[in-house]
Scaffold this motif. Structure first.
Motif, PDB file in Angstrom:
ATOM      1  N   GLY A  80      52.874  -0.089  16.196  1.00 24.73           N
ATOM      2  CA  GLY A  80      52.769   0.670  17.434  1.00 24.73           C
ATOM      3  C   GLY A  80      54.140   1.201  17.824  1.00 24.73           C
ATOM      4  O   GLY A  80      55.132   1.007  17.105  1.00 24.73           O
ATOM      5  N   TYR A  81      54.206   1.878  18.971  1.00 28.69           N
ATOM      6  CA  TYR A  81      55.498   2.411  19.396  1.00 28.69           C
ATOM      7  C   TYR A  81      55.660   2.307  20.902  1.00 28.69           C
ATOM      8  O   TYR A  81      54.702   2.247  21.656  1.00 28.69           O
ATOM      9  N   LYS A  82      56.930   2.289  21.311  1.00 30.09           N
ATOM     10  CA  LYS A  82      57.286   2.231  22.727  1.00 30.09           C
ATOM     11  C   LYS A  82      58.480   3.142  22.949  1.00 30.09           C
ATOM     12  O   LYS A  82      59.431   3.139  22.169  1.00 30.09           O
ATOM     13  N   GLU A  83      58.407   3.917  24.022  1.00 31.02           N
ATOM     14  CA  GLU A  83      59.489   4.854  24.330  1.00 31.02           C
ATOM     15  C   GLU A  83      60.583   4.180  25.148  1.00 31.02           C
ATOM     16  O   GLU A  83      60.309   3.433  26.085  1.00 31.02           O
ATOM     17  N   LEU A  84      61.840   4.465  24.762  1.00 29.78           N
ATOM     18  CA  LEU A  84      63.019   4.002  25.483  1.00 29.78           C
ATOM     19  C   LEU A  84      63.945   5.206  25.679  1.00 29.78           C
ATOM     20  O   LEU A  84      63.580   6.327  25.321  1.00 29.78           O
ATOM     21  N   ILE A  85      65.131   5.001  26.193  1.00 32.35           N
ATOM     22  CA  ILE A  85      66.015   6.142  26.440  1.00 32.35           C
ATOM     23  C   ILE A  85      67.475   5.738  26.307  1.00 32.35           C
ATOM     24  O   ILE A  85      67.856   4.608  26.644  1.00 32.35           O
ATOM     25  N   ILE A  86      68.267   6.645  25.744  1.00 35.93           N
ATOM     26  CA  ILE A  86      69.728   6.563  25.824  1.00 35.93           C
ATOM     27  C   ILE A  86      70.160   7.667  26.779  1.00 35.93           C
ATOM     28  O   ILE A  86      70.098   8.855  26.435  1.00 35.93           O
ATOM     29  N   PRO A  87      70.545   7.331  27.992  1.00 35.13           N
ATOM     30  CA  PRO A  87      70.893   8.372  28.977  1.00 35.13           C
ATOM     31  C   PRO A  87      72.253   8.995  28.659  1.00 35.13           C
ATOM     32  O   PRO A  87      73.036   8.437  27.877  1.00 35.13           O
ATOM     33  N   PRO A  88      72.570  10.148  29.250  1.00 30.66           N
ATOM     34  CA  PRO A  88      73.910  10.713  29.082  1.00 30.66           C
ATOM     35  C   PRO A  88      74.945   9.825  29.755  1.00 30.66           C
ATOM     36  O   PRO A  88      74.622   8.982  30.595  1.00 30.66           O
TER      37      PRO A  88
ATOM     38  N   TYR B  98      67.321  -0.435  28.972  1.00 32.51           N
ATOM     39  CA  TYR B  98      66.316  -0.701  27.936  1.00 32.51           C
ATOM     40  C   TYR B  98      65.387  -1.863  28.285  1.00 32.51           C
ATOM     41  O   TYR B  98      64.195  -1.838  27.939  1.00 32.51           O
ATOM     42  N   LEU B  99      65.877  -2.852  28.987  1.00 34.70           N
ATOM     43  CA  LEU B  99      65.009  -3.980  29.344  1.00 34.70           C
ATOM     44  C   LEU B  99      63.924  -3.541  30.325  1.00 34.70           C
ATOM     45  O   LEU B  99      62.737  -3.868  30.153  1.00 34.70           O
ATOM     46  N   ASP B 100      64.308  -2.791  31.329  1.00 35.10           N
ATOM     47  CA  ASP B 100      63.311  -2.299  32.284  1.00 35.10           C
ATOM     48  C   ASP B 100      62.361  -1.312  31.618  1.00 35.10           C
ATOM     49  O   ASP B 100      61.142  -1.347  31.839  1.00 35.10           O
ATOM     50  N   ASP B 101      62.914  -0.427  30.775  1.00 36.58           N
ATOM     51  CA  ASP B 101      62.064   0.561  30.096  1.00 36.58           C
ATOM     52  C   ASP B 101      61.053  -0.113  29.174  1.00 36.58           C
ATOM     53  O   ASP B 101      59.904   0.333  29.068  1.00 36.58           O
ATOM     54  N   PHE B 102      61.486  -1.172  28.523  1.00 37.65           N
ATOM     55  CA  PHE B 102      60.605  -1.864  27.583  1.00 37.65           C
ATOM     56  C   PHE B 102      59.340  -2.354  28.282  1.00 37.65           C
ATOM     57  O   PHE B 102      58.230  -2.239  27.738  1.00 37.65           O
ATOM     58  N   PHE B 103      59.490  -2.892  29.468  1.00 37.10           N
ATOM     59  CA  PHE B 103      58.326  -3.449  30.165  1.00 37.10           C
ATOM     60  C   PHE B 103      57.610  -2.411  31.019  1.00 37.10           C
ATOM     61  O   PHE B 103      56.434  -2.579  31.348  1.00 37.10           O
ATOM     62  N   LYS B 104      58.283  -1.333  31.367  1.00 41.09           N
ATOM     63  CA  LYS B 104      57.650  -0.291  32.183  1.00 41.09           C
ATOM     64  C   LYS B 104      56.781   0.629  31.339  1.00 41.09           C
ATOM     65  O   LYS B 104      55.677   1.019  31.761  1.00 41.09           O
ATOM     66  N   ASN B 105      57.247   0.989  30.152  1.00 39.29           N
ATOM     67  CA  ASN B 105      56.539   1.965  29.331  1.00 39.29           C
ATOM     68  C   ASN B 105      55.467   1.296  28.477  1.00 39.29           C
ATOM     69  O   ASN B 105      55.649   0.172  28.004  1.00 39.29           O
ATOM     70  N   PRO B 106      54.353   1.989  28.244  1.00 35.69           N
ATOM     71  CA  PRO B 106      53.254   1.391  27.488  1.00 35.69           C
ATOM     72  C   PRO B 106      53.588   1.241  26.010  1.00 35.69           C
ATOM     73  O   PRO B 106      54.460   1.929  25.478  1.00 35.69           O
ATOM     74  N   THR B 107      52.886   0.331  25.353  1.00 33.81           N
ATOM     75  CA  THR B 107      52.918   0.215  23.902  1.00 33.81           C
ATOM     76  C   THR B 107      51.731   0.994  23.363  1.00 33.81           C
ATOM     77  O   THR B 107      50.583   0.701  23.722  1.00 33.81           O
ATOM     78  N   SER B 108      51.990   1.982  22.538  1.00 32.40           N
ATOM     79  CA  SER B 108      50.943   2.902  22.096  1.00 32.40           C
ATOM     80  C   SER B 108      50.671   2.734  20.607  1.00 32.40           C
ATOM     81  O   SER B 108      51.523   2.272  19.845  1.00 32.40           O
ATOM     82  N   SER B 109      49.474   3.122  20.195  1.00 35.47           N
ATOM     83  CA  SER B 109      49.047   2.976  18.805  1.00 35.47           C
ATOM     84  C   SER B 109      49.175   4.296  18.064  1.00 35.47           C
ATOM     85  O   SER B 109      49.365   5.357  18.660  1.00 35.47           O
ATOM     86  N   LEU B 110      49.058   4.232  16.744  1.00 38.47           N
ATOM     87  CA  LEU B 110      49.210   5.401  15.878  1.00 38.47           C
ATOM     88  C   LEU B 110      47.991   5.510  14.978  1.00 38.47           C
ATOM     89  O   LEU B 110      47.705   4.616  14.178  1.00 38.47           O
ATOM     90  N   VAL B 111      47.276   6.608  15.100  1.00 33.13           N
ATOM     91  CA  VAL B 111      46.006   6.781  14.404  1.00 33.13           C
ATOM     92  C   VAL B 111      46.071   7.977  13.457  1.00 33.13           C
ATOM     93  O   VAL B 111      46.761   8.961  13.730  1.00 33.13           O
ATOM     94  N   THR B 112      45.369   7.859  12.352  1.00 31.70           N
ATOM     95  CA  THR B 112      45.150   8.979  11.433  1.00 31.70           C
ATOM     96  C   THR B 112      43.661   9.300  11.450  1.00 31.70           C
ATOM     97  O   THR B 112      42.825   8.391  11.375  1.00 31.70           O
ATOM     98  N   VAL B 113      43.337  10.587  11.556  1.00 29.41           N
ATOM     99  CA  VAL B 113      41.942  11.022  11.606  1.00 29.41           C
ATOM    100  C   VAL B 113      41.676  12.005  10.469  1.00 29.41           C
ATOM    101  O   VAL B 113      42.444  12.952  10.263  1.00 29.41           O
ATOM    102  N   ARG B 114      40.601  11.756   9.739  1.00 27.11           N
ATOM    103  CA  ARG B 114      40.096  12.702   8.751  1.00 27.11           C
ATOM    104  C   ARG B 114      38.621  12.947   9.048  1.00 27.11           C
ATOM    105  O   ARG B 114      37.875  11.999   9.323  1.00 27.11           O
TER     106      ARG B 114
END
Length: 456
Positions: free
Chosen positions: A190-198, A273-289
């Protein structure tokens, strides 16, 4: 009689670009989206992967006359910066010719395309409209307004299901047509979004900002793509379950220990990153044919037809290429939708399956191989031989990313054969020391004589 409109279900990237292409050809286009207007709600936040715009997608934007608008929100990316666990960083260029991809925010490019589509007098958007039924015989779609619960129907000349991996249009195809072929499968990651700010001056915190930064750690990896605003959109890919997985990271202390162990050089760059980790959802990755993509005058396009994992950066590009092929066929058949749609699915089905496989293969490459000395050597030899014989060999990445004249299905076939040759090359005596020599060149040329490919 007044011509019926073209109905597009889904106001995402492909649906919005398709609306522009059709609107500029004089068609009346109605786009229906089940969500509220994303430009007002910023609904993408926390669940996005930055996109890598490359030549196939650029061709679609150029055809629609909107490339310059999108380039205002894009930043060039010339290769991969591989962050090894010891802190060393190795740059791997995408192309021996200096070609680049363009990092774009999924949300911003979608908003830009929607704005441009709405400027056309024959294009209209309708939000909070959920597709609940498709009549394939009469080419009619029914929608339920998510706020008022009112049901309305639209009779169309053609219906396009551009409504993503979990397409309601495709679901209707499955339910109403016998022997409909459908397959979906999820990878264990799965994946989770984080950020490196300026930084405090608004500048990038990573020196080589015109690259895709990867922290490959075999079973998992961290990625970062730059934005014009000076920040990086980061994506953590890792298994849902097992050792070093999302299920093991339940507390801030566990996440902190994990990041300091495996991404030590990234931690100082990611103050939230700690706050982002728990704030942002963990999402799945699907392939469709699936198949068919076309029933009557109802057609699937983009992720609705061929959802893929993001590891080749080709999801958006493949969807945009769908629209290019569609427009070329519409011109070929002088506006005859029946012939256009039938040839569209014949051409694109094979390529949709191919890029899905290529994306899965590239996940293993990015996660496991980019820090492997043998893999790095292989890429050096490929680039060296490509420069000597561009008419006989093009690296797979270049074929997929920078050569829209080569179909995905052709790139897959050629790439597999070239990799077989390279595996033989890597077993030659002392290849680590002596690879840029005539003997290696002749070895590859003889192998190519068995199954030659000719490149323009």
């Amino acid at each position: 009689m007044t011509q019926k409109p073209i109905v597009i279900v889904g106001a995402g990237l492909v649906g919005s670009l398709l609306a522009i292409l059709l609107g500029k050809r004089g068609y009346t286009v109605k786009v229906f989206e089940r969500r509220p207007d994303m430009r007002k709600t910023r609904q993408y936040a926390g669940k996005s992967i930055n996109l890598a715009l490359s030549d196939r997608g650029i061709r679609g934007l150029r055809l629609a006359g909107v490339l310059s608008d999108v380039m205002k929100i894009a930043i060039p990316v010339y290769g991969r910066s591989i962050h090894q666990i010891d802190g060393n960083v190795v740059f791997q260029p995408y192309s021996a010719d200096g070609k680049c991809n363009y990092s774009v925010s999924r949300a911003e490019i979608n908003f830009t395309l929607m704005d441009l589509a709405e400027q056309l007098p024959t294009v209209s958007f309708h939000f909070n409209e959920k597709c609940v039924d498709v009549d394939f015989t009469n080419t009619t779609v029914s929608f339920e307004n998510t706020e008022t619960k009112k049901i309305t129907s639209e009779s169309a000349e053609v219906v396009f299901g551009a409504d993503g991996a979990f397409s309601a249009v495709r679901l209707n195809m499955m339910l109403k047509n016998d022997r409909y072929q459908y397959q979906q499968f999820y990878i264990e990651t799965g994946y989770k979004e984080l950020i490196i700010p300026p930084d405090t001056n608004g500048n990038f915190r990573l020196n080589n900002y015109e690259s895709l930064h990867i922290w490959p750690r075999k079973e998992f990896m961290l990625m970062a793509l730059p934005n014009p605003t000076g920040d990086f959109t980061c994506t953590l890919f890792m298994p849902f379950e097992g050792k070093n997985s999302f299920e093991q990271l339940k507390t801030k202390e566990q996440v902190k220990q994990f990041f300091e162990t495996y991404f030590a050089d990234a931690v100082p760059l990611m103050p939230t990153y700690l706050d982002d980790f728990f704030k942002n959802p963990t999402s799945s990755l699907v392939t469709v044919r699936c198949y068919p993509w076309v029933i009557g005058k109802v057609a699937l396009i983009g992720d609705a037809a061929h959802a893929i994992t993001p590891f080749y950066g080709q999801g958006m590009n493949a969807g945009f290429e769908d629209t290019v092929i569609l427009m070329e066929l519409l011109e070929k058949y002088n506006g005859d939708w029946s012939n256009t749609l039938q040839e569209y699915q014949v051409l694109r089905k094979k390529d949709g399956d191919a890029i899905a496989q290529l994306a899965l293969d590239n996940f293993v490459e990015m996660r496991d191989k980019t820090a492997n000395p043998q893999f790095i050597l292989q890429k050096k030899i490929e680039q060296w031989f490509y420069k000597l014989h561009p008419d006989k060999w093009i690296p797979l990445y270049d074929m997929v990313t920078y050569r829209p004249d080569i179909r995905y299905s052709e790139a897959l076939q050629r790439g597999y054969y070239q990799d077989q040759i390279m595996q033989e090359v890597l077993h030659l005596p002392d290849i680590e020391k002596n690879w840029a020599i005539p003997m290696v060149e002749e070895f590859i040329l003889k192998r190519l004589e068995i199954k030659p490919f000719q490149y323009n």
